[in-house]
Motif scaffolding. Structure first.
Motif, PDB file in Angstrom:
ATOM      1  N   ALA A  51      53.447  72.486  10.665  1.00  0.00           N
ATOM      2  CA  ALA A  51      54.328  71.368  11.004  1.00  0.00           C
ATOM      3  C   ALA A  51      53.696  70.468  12.057  1.00  0.00           C
ATOM      4  O   ALA A  51      53.822  69.237  11.999  1.00  0.00           O
ATOM      5  CB  ALA A  51      55.675  71.899  11.492  1.00  0.00           C
ATOM      6  N   PHE A  56      55.120  66.915  13.333  1.00  0.00           N
ATOM      7  CA  PHE A  56      56.431  67.317  13.841  1.00  0.00           C
ATOM      8  C   PHE A  56      56.316  67.873  15.259  1.00  0.00           C
ATOM      9  O   PHE A  56      55.347  68.553  15.594  1.00  0.00           O
ATOM     10  CB  PHE A  56      57.046  68.399  12.950  1.00  0.00           C
ATOM     11  N   MET A  95      61.046  69.963  14.123  1.00  0.00           N
ATOM     12  CA  MET A  95      61.285  71.168  13.334  1.00  0.00           C
ATOM     13  C   MET A  95      61.606  72.312  14.285  1.00  0.00           C
ATOM     14  O   MET A  95      60.806  72.648  15.153  1.00  0.00           O
ATOM     15  CB  MET A  95      60.072  71.562  12.490  1.00  0.00           C
ATOM     16  N   PHE A 204      64.753  70.770   9.904  1.00  0.00           N
ATOM     17  CA  PHE A 204      63.909  69.578   9.996  1.00  0.00           C
ATOM     18  C   PHE A 204      64.807  68.362  10.208  1.00  0.00           C
ATOM     19  O   PHE A 204      65.803  68.195   9.499  1.00  0.00           O
ATOM     20  CB  PHE A 204      63.119  69.361   8.700  1.00  0.00           C
TER      21      PHE A 204
END
Length: 208
Positions: A51, A56, A95, A204
């Motif tokens: 991620a 993220f 996330m 998310f």
């Protein structure tokens, strides 16, 4: 025939001449080393690394999540709402992941698993939670007595289920998450991974 050395060791133990099992400090352990090659933490860390590469902001919340699957789902949705409206505890895109293993109190005669029940329960609470995706899966690729690893939910899940002729609330009451998610296209099927380190749930949230 048992080797003489083995028999002698067993006899010494029988007489009490040697401890039944090695205890801390025994020289037998001088060259011993224990290495954990698979755990819920390791799986979550790998997901976080992926991620992060995708841009993220990430947070590992806990690897000890327990409790009723549908209650954990509401908790996951609450995290999503906090991120959408307050950008806390992370800036977007974000996330949040947590691991562990939930339980399902079976009330009906449907088919599903704890992760699919999380996804279906989350869907019921997400109709007005934009830009949020909740993913729940079993790390071994097998959630309950099904061929699915788990499922996902977003603000469109309820509509997709209803368009497919599914009443999501009735499906949850019947513990029939597998059929509801399958009809909506919200199942996750990975096939067996042959590694079981409990479950992972992801929240998310994307920016406007």
């Amino acid at each position: 025939r048992i080797p003489q050395a083995v028999e002698d060791a067993l006899r010494r133990g029988e007489r009490g001449d040697t401890p039944e099992t090695p205890k801390p400090g025994n020289p037998l352990f001088d060259k011993a080393r224990t290495v954990v090659i698979g755990s819920n933490d390791i799986a979550a860390d790998a997901a976080i690394a992926c991620a992060n590469e995708l841009g993220f902001n990430t947070l590992m919340l806990t690897s000890f999540m327990e409790g009723e699957a549908r209650e954990v789902a509401r908790f996951a949705v609450a995290i999503g709402r906090e991120l959408v409206h307050r950008h806390k505890p992370l800036n977007l895109p974000a996330m949040v992941v947590f691991g562990g293993e939930t339980t399902v109190t079976v009330r009906g005669h449907g088919k599903g698993g704890r992760n699919q029940e999380i996804a279906l329960s989350a869907a019921l609470a997400m109709a007005h939670v934009p830009r949020t995706l909740i993913v729940a899966l079993a790390t071994d690729g097998s959630d309950g007595p099904t061929d699915a690893a788990g499922g996902f939910a977003d603000s469109g899940s309820l509509g997709r289920m209803r368009d497919a002729g599914i009443d999501p609330r009735e499906a949850l009451n019947a513990n029939d998450s597998n059929e509801a998610l399958a009809r909506a296209g919200d199942l996750i099927v990975t096939g067996p991974t042959n590694t079981n380190v409990n479950d992972l749930t992801f929240v998310f949230v994307y920016p406007d």
